[in-house]
Design an enzyme around this catalytic site. Structure first.
Site, mmCIF file in Angstrom:
data_model
loop_
_atom_site.group_PDB
_atom_site.id
_atom_site.type_symbol
_atom_site.label_atom_id
_atom_site.label_comp_id
_atom_site.label_asym_id
_atom_site.label_seq_id
_atom_site.Cartn_x
_atom_site.Cartn_y
_atom_site.Cartn_z
ATOM 1 N N HIS A 113 -2.774 2.278 -5.619
ATOM 2 C CA HIS A 113 -3.513 1.274 -5.523
ATOM 3 C C HIS A 113 -3.950 0.454 -6.928
ATOM 4 O O HIS A 113 -3.828 -0.755 -6.921
ATOM 5 C CB HIS A 113 -4.930 1.582 -4.713
ATOM 6 C CG HIS A 113 -5.363 0.465 -3.867
ATOM 7 N ND1 HIS A 113 -4.931 0.229 -2.740
ATOM 8 C CD2 HIS A 113 -6.500 -0.190 -4.120
ATOM 9 C CE1 HIS A 113 -5.550 -0.769 -2.140
ATOM 10 N NE2 HIS A 113 -6.517 -1.120 -2.890
ATOM 11 N N ARG A 130 -0.964 -1.639 -7.328
ATOM 12 C CA ARG A 130 -0.895 -2.866 -6.087
ATOM 13 C C ARG A 130 -1.952 -4.155 -6.942
ATOM 14 O O ARG A 130 -1.682 -5.015 -6.756
ATOM 15 C CB ARG A 130 -1.783 -2.437 -4.805
ATOM 16 C CG ARG A 130 -1.892 -3.537 -3.961
ATOM 17 C CD ARG A 130 -2.451 -2.683 -2.786
ATOM 18 N NE ARG A 130 -3.102 -3.623 -1.559
ATOM 19 C CZ ARG A 130 -2.374 -4.311 -0.690
ATOM 20 N NH1 ARG A 130 -1.227 -4.287 -0.658
ATOM 21 N NH2 ARG A 130 -3.065 -4.903 0.123
ATOM 22 N N ARG A 185 0.919 -1.149 -0.124
ATOM 23 C CA ARG A 185 -0.193 -0.029 0.137
ATOM 24 C C ARG A 185 0.884 1.166 -0.103
ATOM 25 O O ARG A 185 2.150 1.342 0.547
ATOM 26 C CB ARG A 185 -0.990 -0.159 1.235
ATOM 27 C CG ARG A 185 -1.905 -1.221 1.225
ATOM 28 C CD ARG A 185 -2.583 -1.307 2.598
ATOM 29 N NE ARG A 185 -3.340 -2.294 2.803
ATOM 30 C CZ ARG A 185 -3.138 -3.599 3.266
ATOM 31 N NH1 ARG A 185 -1.972 -3.720 3.801
ATOM 32 N NH2 ARG A 185 -4.065 -4.698 3.538
ATOM 33 N N LYS A 235 -1.750 -2.912 7.971
ATOM 34 C CA LYS A 235 -2.893 -2.747 8.824
ATOM 35 C C LYS A 235 -3.035 -3.591 10.111
ATOM 36 O O LYS A 235 -2.433 -4.464 10.126
ATOM 37 C CB LYS A 235 -4.008 -2.856 8.221
ATOM 38 C CG LYS A 235 -4.466 -1.982 6.774
ATOM 39 C CD LYS A 235 -5.555 -2.229 6.229
ATOM 40 C CE LYS A 235 -6.107 -1.077 5.145
ATOM 41 N NZ LYS A 235 -7.432 -1.212 4.398
ATOM 42 N N TYR A 271 -9.043 -10.769 -7.283
ATOM 43 C CA TYR A 271 -7.733 -10.679 -8.280
ATOM 44 C C TYR A 271 -7.929 -11.853 -9.337
ATOM 45 O O TYR A 271 -7.636 -11.822 -10.348
ATOM 46 C CB TYR A 271 -6.315 -10.510 -7.722
ATOM 47 C CG TYR A 271 -6.246 -9.432 -6.866
ATOM 48 C CD1 TYR A 271 -6.244 -8.059 -7.646
ATOM 49 C CD2 TYR A 271 -6.136 -9.464 -5.587
ATOM 50 C CE1 TYR A 271 -6.056 -6.914 -6.938
ATOM 51 C CE2 TYR A 271 -5.972 -8.437 -4.801
ATOM 52 C CZ TYR A 271 -5.971 -7.025 -5.395
ATOM 53 O OH TYR A 271 -5.996 -5.922 -4.706
ATOM 54 N N HIS A 316 -3.353 -9.014 3.263
ATOM 55 C CA HIS A 316 -4.711 -9.336 3.464
ATOM 56 C C HIS A 316 -5.109 -10.435 4.629
ATOM 57 O O HIS A 316 -4.482 -11.413 4.798
ATOM 58 C CB HIS A 316 -5.495 -9.942 2.160
ATOM 59 C CG HIS A 316 -5.576 -9.019 1.040
ATOM 60 N ND1 HIS A 316 -5.803 -9.238 -0.301
ATOM 61 C CD2 HIS A 316 -5.651 -7.397 0.937
ATOM 62 C CE1 HIS A 316 -5.699 -8.298 -0.788
ATOM 63 N NE2 HIS A 316 -5.664 -7.365 -0.259
#
Length: 340
Positions: free
Chosen positions: A286, A289, A192, A216, A321, A312
């Protein structure tokens, strides 16, 4: 409480004291116990203040008065004012999270949000560059005759004098070297933009060609990168970063034009500007990404491995994806097959 916008702060102050305290306690729980980011806490608080403001207008004077009909009425009002399905889904999730917390904390006798349904958010397939387009983008800084200039950044960067090279002249190569390593890292690792800008020099393991990323929820992961990114890093650390270093550089790997840590907003503008200059579709960090993940899967990478690389927490976030790859396959089929 996290700092939401002015209108939300005004609504927060207008709430009855008990409801206002509940908002503040919930924000504290999200920040300290759940370790949510400032941006996430702000979003939850904004949704919650809106909900409780609506509840007060419906006659609720205490948190115990909150019930499912109030939650549904709030969502219905959001929908009539034009909120998108994705926004409604997020706001319903905020209401459920608050209701569950309030029930555990003894503020609600029943978890009224557990039965709250929300519209399924329509998930747009992300825009993806072809491999040749991604290569053209990351190589664009090396082909530019003149360096880019950064837009205004944080206040402290404006206090530094303009960087100069060893001869005392303004640096003409440092910023393009920084742009090149930024683009290479975003595409090579799929991190990110906030993760890339948060990297320190010590987070790069040159021997193993991996970077240590803090993602995150404070989750740390190691992400590999390739030889082109290594070359870009070597050039940046040897010739670029020393030319831009200033009083506010600290240990930051990527620096702004005035020496402070590169801002994610600036990084987005850099990516967009190079994509436009190269005649490519509108692209963001993004988007790079998305492209990196799609190209990994198209090259045969395991879905679980891509999940780990992207950071993730759920495999469901990575599975989108695979749909991107199928859409690209369908597009190629429609274009090339005589009976498509």
């Amino acid at each position: 409480m996290s700092r939401p916008d002015r209108s939300t702060r005004a609504m927060h102050q207008a709430l009855p004291p008990a409801l206002r305290d509940a908002v503040d306690d919930f924000a504290e729980h999200l920040s300290r116990v759940r370790n949510r980011s400032t941006h996430t806490v702000r979003a939850y608080v904004t949704d919650l203040v809106s909900l409780l403001d609506h509840a007060v207008r419906m006659g609720c004077v205490d948190l115990a008065d909150l019930d499912l009909s109030v939650l549904r009425s709030w969502l219905a009002r959001q929908r009539t004012t034009g909120a998108a399905r994705t926004s409604l889904a997020r706001r319903a999730a905020s209401a459920r999270a608050f209701s569950a917390w309030a029930h555990r904390a003894g503020l609600l006798a029943v978890d009224v949000g557990a039965a709250l349904a929300s519209p399924r958010a329509h998930r747009e397939l992300p825009g993806v560059l072809r491999a040749d387009q991604a290569a053209a983008l990351v190589e664009a800084p090396a082909r530019r005759a003149t360096p880019t200039t950064d837009p205004p950044q944080a206040h402290q960067e404006h206090t530094d004098p303009a960087p100069t090279d060893a001869a005392g002249a303004p640096t003409e190569t440092a910023v393009p070297l920084r742009d090149r390593v930024l683009l290479e890292l975003l595409y090579a690792t799929g991190v990110r933009v906030s993760e890339a800008c948060g990297l320190d020099v010590a987070d790069v393991d040159h021997g193993r060609r991996v970077i240590r990323v803090l993602g995150k929820g404070g989750r740390e992961r190691s992400v590999p990168y390739g030889v082109p990114a290594q070359r870009a890093l070597d050039d940046w650390l040897r010739r670029g970063r020393p030319a831009l270093m200033g009083a506010h550089s600290g240990d930051a790997l990527l620096l702004g034009a005035r020496g402070g840590r590169l801002n994610p907003t600036t990084a987005r503008q850099i990516v967009g500007a190079y994509a436009e200059a190269a005649g490519l579709p509108r692209t963001s960090p993004h988007g790079l990404r998305h492209s990196a993940a799609t190209h990994l899967l198209e090259g045969g990478a395991d879905l679980r491995a891509v999940q780990e690389l992207l950071g993730h927490s759920s495999l469901a976030s990575t599975q989108i994806y695979t749909h991107v790859s199928v859409e690209r396959l369908r597009a190629a089929y429609r274009q090339a097959h005589p009976r498509a």
